[in-house]
Write a protein that holds these residues in place. Sequence first.
Motif: not given
Lengths: 321, 171
Positions: B9-15, B17-21, B28-31
């Motif tokens: 899990i890492s931040w792609q940008d300020d808003s 969150l990116k989850l790689d599996y 997956r991108l959580f906006h």
Amino acid sequence: MLNEVRNKMKMTLPAPIAVMLLTIASAPVYAQIDLAGFWQNPVFEDVQERIDGPAIGDFLGLPLNPAGRRAGEAWSAAIVSVPEHQCQDYPADYQSNSMWSFDMWKEVDPVSHAIIAWHTRLQYMVPERTIWMDGRPHPDEDAAHTWGGFSTGRWEGGSLVVTTTHLKTSWLRRNGVPRSDKATLVERFTRHGNYLSVVTTVYDPVYLSEPYARSRDLILNPVGSVGVYPCESVEETARPIGDIPHVLPGENKYLTEFAAVDGVPVEATLAGAEAMYPEYRTLLAAMGQGGVTKEGENCCPVRGRLLCCWPSLPSYLLRFF
Amino acid sequence: MRLPGRARISWQDDSTLKLDYDTGEQTRLFHFGGRPPAGVQPSWQGYSVAEWEMIAPPLPFGPGGLGADGGGPPPGGGPPDGGPPPGLFAGPRPSRSLKIVTTGLRPGYLRKKTVLAEYLDQRTEPNGDNWFTVVTIVEDPDNLGGTYIMSSDFKKEADGSKWTPTPCSAR
């Protein structure tokens, strides 16, 4: 942002309106932490284990150490027919992991209205647990150990975190996988709307090589009820007085049956924590699983199926092939 | 996230969150802070909107009251909640739970009307291990008579040395 809204409201608006607007401004989702209600256990996961019951020798997914494995191998299913065990409660660590639902309610101090304790009551055998919230310490180590143990709770990040000690020696899985009376249980009850997540982590220095975590999810049922669970023990079978069903080390002929029937390497059922992690698949592949089509040096027929007999398989198990 | 594997899990940008599996190499991108834009094309991972669950203001009760941290730390010690002291005007604060609602899922095992609600609940165990449990709630009126709910547990590792991206393969 929220602070700015709050400060502006303090300066310019009457308090009731400010409170109302503050509520709207902080709109999103609030973790609901009133846990009271009847929580239905839907059993969408691990149905075979939780309803039918796990097979003897099914130690998969458990961080058992050698002592835990040996104790599990010595278990005999006949133990549940002993009168003293017929009406036995489920231990605290198994209750939410069972197929049964439970009621949960709070006990409130009549004067201060502070919550003194949370209580749960499971449908099966109807045991009641008390989770003390008043800051009392856990009793001395020599105090009585019970199926429910002694529990205290605290709130952490929207979750009720419950620590339970003083558990009687019992099991993690209904096939005799043991849990000792030295274990500590840590539970987290987290409510998301009408759903309740219960995560249980068992720390057992006797039988586990690392903590064992499970999560279950329950659904609020506004018309549910625990009801009653009458249980009367009887003599189901003739056995000598004092006889306690068990299997001596090396004599459990059912241990490999589960692996054979389900096509699981026996090695995996005995691997403990190692088999819990994804990289174990690589080990399985190296062992030759998945591509085994004919009998070879390391594989042998078991009840019509081919099973690999790993070099590290305990010799006392090999004799059952 | 039901397959044996590891999540990163890492931040792609300020808003976002990116989850790689690693198993299947899916991302997956959580906006945060919004709704799904119009015209989103259905995809395997759908469009996920995320928000932190908030805890209602603590009430000025004594130990054990709603919102209060009573009962003391577990054996071995655990982190304090770290929230503000109880007070009548204390504001809401984020919990350790991330709520994610996913729509726009491509029909697969479940159908196109599927709405996926997830909660990523973080916790720190008494032994210091950090975990999250993902609670997955599936609503699929075409195929399910009720809600389907399940959960999986992930333990944080010290480093990424066991990260093993593995593409999906059929045989």
